[in-house]
Design an enzyme around this catalytic site. Structure first.
Site, PDB file in Angstrom:
ATOM      1  N   LYS A  88      -0.038   2.253   2.317  1.00 22.98           N
ATOM      2  CA  LYS A  88      -1.548   2.879   3.340  1.00 22.98           C
ATOM      3  C   LYS A  88      -2.831   2.431   3.808  1.00 22.98           C
ATOM      4  CE  LYS A  88       1.023   5.978   5.003  1.00 22.98           C
ATOM      5  NZ  LYS A  88       2.093   5.548   6.507  1.00 22.98           N
ATOM      6  N   GLU A 113      -4.983  13.231   9.002  1.00 24.29           N
ATOM      7  CA  GLU A 113      -4.227  14.103   8.162  1.00 24.29           C
ATOM      8  C   GLU A 113      -3.447  13.499   7.185  1.00 24.29           C
ATOM      9  OE1 GLU A 113      -4.022  11.492  10.414  1.00 24.29           O
ATOM     10  OE2 GLU A 113      -1.821  10.836   9.759  1.00 24.29           O
ATOM     11  N   SER A 139       7.492  -0.344   0.116  1.00 17.98           N
ATOM     12  CA  SER A 139       6.336   0.441   0.984  1.00 17.98           C
ATOM     13  C   SER A 139       5.426   1.031  -0.478  1.00 17.98           C
ATOM     14  CB  SER A 139       6.549   1.204   2.389  1.00 17.98           C
ATOM     15  OG  SER A 139       7.472   1.845   1.995  1.00 17.98           O
TER      16      SER A 139
END
Lengths: 254, 389
Positions: B84, B106, B373
């Site tokens: 991210k 968000e 990830s």
């Protein structure tokens, strides 16, 4: 229908949004009858509830949630329109987010058309999509309403106005739906004239019209005033005697 | 046309958002594509976030699976523990160059929220993170992390009180504050330019992996596997491989507890075409078009929509999508921890499980790359509830 545009511009209607199924199906129908019978509304927006109403403030969100928990679907909205049309001849537009319409679009548009709907108001549709479904809209004799905001650039405004055949919903200010303190009438007047330069189409102003005095001033610079959350808020605040309060609202008692 | 992937994508948004979205689009294609911006972002990714991440040959996992060689792209080793940060640094840096001072975001599991709060702390921006109240409750450590990083966390107690409602609320905030604020979306979802921009920021994963596998093995992988919630880590690793048609791309969704609506988050496997959060894409909804609640043990996959480019890749048959259930993901967490000493995030564990399954049916000199990830620290409490020793 022929002459809708002329009728609109001459009549300067007050357009009132009603969430179908709030507080209940029967009561929302009764409210609409009340609005029409007393001459408070000349056009009704029949709200289709949606699970994710991103353009709406707290008040309409809540009403939408209640309507959903009452099991209201697009079919009920069509039934609502038909029942109202059986009694009164006023134009009714179905208003709601795109997904509940798109999910079965041929069937849904036919249903709305057969119920007597004048057209649809979809806040999250776009010009490309309107073009994509324009044949379906035409064959069902449904008009589409286009949105313009104060910050809509000129080239875009032209595109929106050209692809609209119902009326233009001019959003009065930034933000989600809900009551606002002040509107910038000078700026709105300019936007209306920009729209009219493209095409002589009715323009109604909505978002944040908190009382009939504001509605009156809005009509001085446009062709109509849209009242949304103000009426829903009255119902929310006065669950027992909201019809009296709605009466007072339109009779300018507050 | 820009912003469309076949019939998917577009801008399905309220009119007031158009100008601000156009502003972002222009800024992205001018500032975001400039050499100077890319150099600055690249430096941050290297010196601050920890790029490039290793492409690690998982010898023990390969042996355990009994087939193709499994490589792990180690995004879990990045600062803040997941991919991210690649996107958060990119978007917050862009916002700063655009002259915005306030960032909203968000978050579901909290990873994107933490990454955005981190980037805002680094770049001196005000940060507000919307998070469903249920997620605030089940991801307490991440809520505290965001606060520690100087962000304001706003719990959203509307609708299903999870990620989708956090997005609704962030969009409303943006509608109210278009002039000062930029909305930093955490996945390849939302109106154009987000799906493209987020994919571009994340495609550093695939570019590195492509270069690394050619260096190590001297050939392309047979398969690239990644988990898909909104789909940003998957788009990031898939994108540079799309032109190599012999490489099979496999996206793995959250299969949850079962195949009934509401029991899973497998949008591409079970969904239909719809419109949510500004884009047309596959979507999970009921017969009346109301967006469905979803379930996945992994908060990062617990979302009823999916990025429009994934819908497109599915529609043209370039990528294939499948799902892995909660219990299978938990099994993969255990296997990877014990065979390789790597505790994966529950999201990534879905991809690991699929890789083990695929590898066993392949030849020994075949190659699979799995996008690992994120790391599993954030999921420990959920894992503890489900695995007993």
């Amino acid at each position: 229908m022929k002459g809708f545009s002329d009728w609109f511009i001459e009549k300067k209607p007050t357009i009132v949004y009603v969430t179908v199924g709030y507080p209940s199906f029967e009561e929302s129908l009764e409210l609409s009858r009340f609005l029409v019978k007393n001459g408070f509304a000349q056009i009704i927006e029949a709200g289709i509830p949606f699970s994710d109403p991103i353009a709406d403030g707290e008040v309409i969100q809540k009403s939408s949630q209640v309507a959903l928990s009452n099991g209201i679907t697009l079919k009920d909205v069509a039934k609502f329109v038909r029942m109202l049309k059986d009694e009164y001849s006023i134009p009714i537009f179905a208003m709601g987010y795109y997904n509940p319409i798109l999910c079965n679009i041929e069937y849904n548009l036919r249903l709305l058309s057969e119920s007597g709907c004048e057209g649809i108001i979809v806040p999250d549709i776009n010009v490309e999509e309107v073009r994509r479904i324009s044949r379906l809209l035409k064959s069902n004799d449904l008009k589409i309403v286009g949105f313009v905001a104060p910050n809509t650039p000129k080239d875009r405004l032209v595109k929106v106005v050209k692809s609209t055949d119902g009326f233009i919903y001019l959003v009065s200010s930034y933000g989600t739906t809900g009551v606002r303190e002040n509107l910038d009438f000078e700026m709105l007047k300019n936007v209306v004239s920009n729209i009219k330069k493209v095409k002589n189409i009715p323009v109604a102003i909505g978002f944040g019209i908190r009382n009939m005095e504001v509605a009156k001033r809005v009509k001085e610079i446009s062709d109509g005033a849209i009242i949304g959350s103000a009426v829903i808020k009255i119902i929310e605040d006065n669950p027992k005697n909201y019809l009296d309060k709605v009466y007072d609202f339109f009779m300018e008692k507050f | 046309m820009k912003g469309w992937f076949g019939e998917f994508g577009g801008k399905y948004i309220p009119e007031v958002l158009y100008p601000v979205i156009s502003e972002l689009e222009k800024a992205y294609y001018s500032i975001g594509k400039s050499k100077e911006f890319k150099r600055e972002l690249d430096l941050l990714l290297r010196s601050y976030a920890g790029r490039p991440t290793p492409l690690y040959f998982a010898r023990n996992l390969t042996k355990y699976s009994g087939g193709a060689k499994i490589y792990l792209k180690r995004e879990d080793l990045l600062h803040t523990g997941a991919h991210k940060i690649n996107n958060a640094l990119g978007q917050v840096l862009l916002a700063k160059k655009m002259g915005k001072r306030r960032i909203i975001a968000e978050t579901g599991a909290g990873q994107h929220g933490v990454a955005t709060a981190t980037a805002c702390a680094l770049l001196g921006m005000e940060c507000v993170v919307y998070m469903g109240s249920i997620d605030v409750e089940r991801q307490k450590p991440n809520v505290f992390r965001m606060k520690l990083l100087g962000a304001q966390v706003v719990p959203v107690s509307k609708g299903s009180q999870t990620l989708k409602d956090a997005i609704n609320e962030a969009m409303r905030d943006w509608i109210e504050n278009v002039h000062t604020t930029l909305y930093v979306i955490g996945s390849v979802v939302g109106p154009h330019p987000y799906p493209t921009m987020v994919r571009d920021f994340q495609s550093v994963i695939g570019k590195e992996a492509l270069k690394q596998i050619l260096e190590i093995e001297g050939k392309l992988p047979n398969k690239v596997i990644a988990c898909v919630g909104g789909g940003s880590n998957a788009m990031g690793i898939f994108y540079p491989f799309i032109e190599y048609r012999e490489v099979e791309l496999i996206g793995v969704e959250g299969g949850g507890k079962g195949s009934k609506l509401g029991e899973h988050a497998a949008t591409l496997s079970f969904g239909k075409i719809g419109v949510l959060h500004g884009a047309k894409s596959y979507l999970l909804y009921d017969d009346n078009g109301q967006v469905s609640e979803t379930h996945s043990i992994s908060a990062g996959l617990d979302y009823p929509g999916v990025g429009p480019e994934h819908s497109y890749l599915k529609s043209i048959g370039r990528a294939k999508y499948t799902f892995v259930k909660d219990e299978e993901a938990l099994e993969a967490v255990k296997i990877l921890s014990q065979k390789e000493g790597i505790i994966p995030a529950l999201e990534s564990a879905h991809a690991v499980y699929q890789a083990i399954k695929e590898a066993s049916k392949m030849k020994k000199d075949d190659i699979i790359i799995v996008n690992l990830s994120g790391r599993g620290d954030k999921d420990l409490s959920i894992i503890m509830e489900n695995i007993n020793f």
